[in-house]
Write a protein that holds these residues in place. Sequence first.
Motif, PDB file in Angstrom:
ATOM      1  N   HIS A  67       0.867  -1.272   0.113  1.00  0.00           N
ATOM      2  CA  HIS A  67       0.059  -0.183  -0.155  1.00  0.00           C
ATOM      3  C   HIS A  67       1.012   1.186  -0.042  1.00  0.00           C
ATOM      4  CE1 HIS A  67      -3.128   2.781   0.930  1.00  0.00           C
ATOM      5  NE2 HIS A  67      -4.018   1.756   0.688  1.00  0.00           N
ATOM      6  N   ASN A  75       0.718   3.870   1.344  1.00  0.00           N
ATOM      7  CA  ASN A  75       0.750   4.339   2.818  1.00  0.00           C
ATOM      8  C   ASN A  75       2.093   3.839   3.471  1.00  0.00           C
ATOM      9  OD1 ASN A  75      -1.545   5.827   2.629  1.00  0.00           O
ATOM     10  ND2 ASN A  75      -2.776   4.295   3.682  1.00  0.00           N
ATOM     11  N   TYR A 130      -1.762   0.605  -4.660  1.00  0.00           N
ATOM     12  CA  TYR A 130      -0.708  -0.207  -4.269  1.00  0.00           C
ATOM     13  C   TYR A 130       0.509   0.082  -5.284  1.00  0.00           C
ATOM     14  CZ  TYR A 130      -3.667  -2.792  -1.090  1.00  0.00           C
ATOM     15  OH  TYR A 130      -4.745  -2.944  -0.266  1.00  0.00           O
ATOM     16  N   GLU A 177       0.596  -5.847   8.389  1.00  0.00           N
ATOM     17  CA  GLU A 177       0.398  -5.378   7.294  1.00  0.00           C
ATOM     18  C   GLU A 177      -0.261  -6.216   6.308  1.00  0.00           C
ATOM     19  OE1 GLU A 177       2.742  -2.913   9.823  1.00  0.00           O
ATOM     20  OE2 GLU A 177       3.387  -4.825   8.934  1.00  0.00           O
ATOM     21  N   LYS A 208      -4.130  -6.606   7.232  1.00  0.00           N
ATOM     22  CA  LYS A 208      -4.713  -5.442   6.989  1.00  0.00           C
ATOM     23  C   LYS A 208      -4.676  -5.386   5.473  1.00  0.00           C
ATOM     24  CE  LYS A 208      -2.574  -2.772   9.789  1.00  0.00           C
ATOM     25  NZ  LYS A 208      -1.899  -1.584  10.413  1.00  0.00           N
ATOM     26  N   GLU A 227      -2.596  -4.495   3.492  1.00  0.00           N
ATOM     27  CA  GLU A 227      -1.861  -3.460   3.261  1.00  0.00           C
ATOM     28  C   GLU A 227      -0.363  -4.052   2.411  1.00  0.00           C
ATOM     29  OE1 GLU A 227      -2.510  -0.078   6.521  1.00  0.00           O
ATOM     30  OE2 GLU A 227      -0.827  -1.650   6.906  1.00  0.00           O
TER      31      GLU A 227
END
Length: 602
Positions: free
Chosen positions: A188, A190, A232, A253, A256, A258
């Motif tokens: 991700h 983030n 992503y 991660e 989740k 991610e």
Amino acid sequence: MKICDTPLTMLTKENWKLADQQLIAKMLQEFIYEEIISPQLITEQNGVGQYEWKDSSGRVYRFQAKKRLFDSVSVISDSIVVIPFEEHIPLSLSLLISIQGEGKISGSTAGHLVREYLHTLVADTHIQERSKLSEELVELDYAELEGEMTGHPWITYNKGRIGFGYNDYTQFAPEQKKPVQLSWIAVHKNLATFHSVEELNYHKVIQQELAEDARIQFNNRIKALNLQPEDYYFMPIHLWQWNHSIVTMFAAEIAKNEMIPLGEADDLYLPQQSIRTFVNVKNKEKFHVKLPMSILNTLVYRGLPGERTVIAPEVTAFMKNILDNDPFLKDECRLGLLGEVATMNVDQPVFKNVKGAPYQYLELLGVVWRESIYNQLTSQERAITLAALVHVDHEGTPFVSKLIEKSGLTVEEWVGKLVKAILPPLLHYMYQYGTVFSPHGQNTVLVLKDYIPERTIMKDFVDDVNISDQPLQELSVLSKDLKSVLRSEPPEGLTQFIFTGLFICHFRYLSSLLEEKEAFSEHRFWEIVRDEIISYQQRFPHLKERFELFDLLRPTFTKLTLNRNRMFDYGYSDGEDRPHASEYGVVSNALYSITAEKTLSE
């Protein structure tokens, strides 16, 4: 794999004995250089000395060796005798135990060293069993040739690879020469950061590195989880790193979504000597890929430091800007630079916030995309790493001897071409720009034409570009970020990258090999090197003050000691910083001493 299916054919008594004999010879000569042991010279005849070293328990090591420049010796491996001889302890490990008995190595460090030496010996038996002759090697492709090398010439525990099991070793070690597919994950945005030189962006990199059907497949996998692919980044990883570090260290991660496993791409890669760098052998024009692998080998864990990964494209832009705007480097030296043109970095969020966390946990996940060597070669050129020049095949024939033979040149002519190809660009970056590469045998790529040294290509900027700490005008253009990440060195520290990185770590072995196998005077070799430095200085007289500041011709240098680094100074402690080369005493500079000897003889 069941135990009886384990590939063990190379573990014969003969292979083991030869590997052990060669390793103890290397240990003796490097430990003498680093002043770990100080044997007594008993007799000397025709340049060959008979030496003896006795440990505190009375065990005696006798061997023959030839004195070399730089306070070195060359040990004759089949001359080594250990008294008393213990059948169940390899000679090399007997020497380690003897040194520990002198009170110099802790029990913990000695125990871990035994493991690294045993791993190295096993690897050496594999190399003996599968190695090609130099006659074949001179025609081998760049990526394939790397799989024939035997590792760092100076570090004695050079294939320790702590973290690899035997199955990992047979799958992933470069000398196994097994092409691998890289695995891919989605991370991700983030969590991950992407960085590149101006000409590139994330989409250009992925379009080149991943075929369209793979991109479609990976996008569909993300969509199947009711997620948006545009949130992503796609990122290559090594299967070993996924199994040993990523799943557990990034479990939250993954839970989740991610971080999502996507699968393998079709391209095939060969691991290079660094283990974590991969050359695409299916599509050679694609990038070389550098991935973190949390194994301990030579002096450090082979991860990717986050701060240097992030800044790598900016370092590339800085180094290439120098090249592009300097006619001497670009047109005369025709230097090549394998730029680290795109990178991604993912910090493990917990470790990032742990004060003083071991550095290995800050280097777990990232990627460096490096320009392909093949895109920088003409049809008549071929490339080899400089390390290949000190390779000797299992019949005792040096790789370099075959190159010289096929070139049609004399040894002196060939060495002159070699030094001319390597030194001027390195000297110019240092003297004119206060900037150095780390030009050891893996980072320096020698370009050959008709088996003759033509020019060089440098690589590995993310770890090994360093700058002067002096207020040089040429360094004033550096950004604040670059200055904070690049190591700045005092004058002697800067010159050490050429003196130790190239002269001690490579030319010291090459000059000894040429004297032993080609009857080419070691002194003459270093005269050629010195003459090239003088020639450069005469070409650029306006840099006179810097020749004195960064003095490569001084009588002595601080001695850097790579084996002492692990054995005495750092051990196996899990520090927050990567260990730096240890210092111990001084080393006589052959570039000074050969001039002094010449003056006296006149």
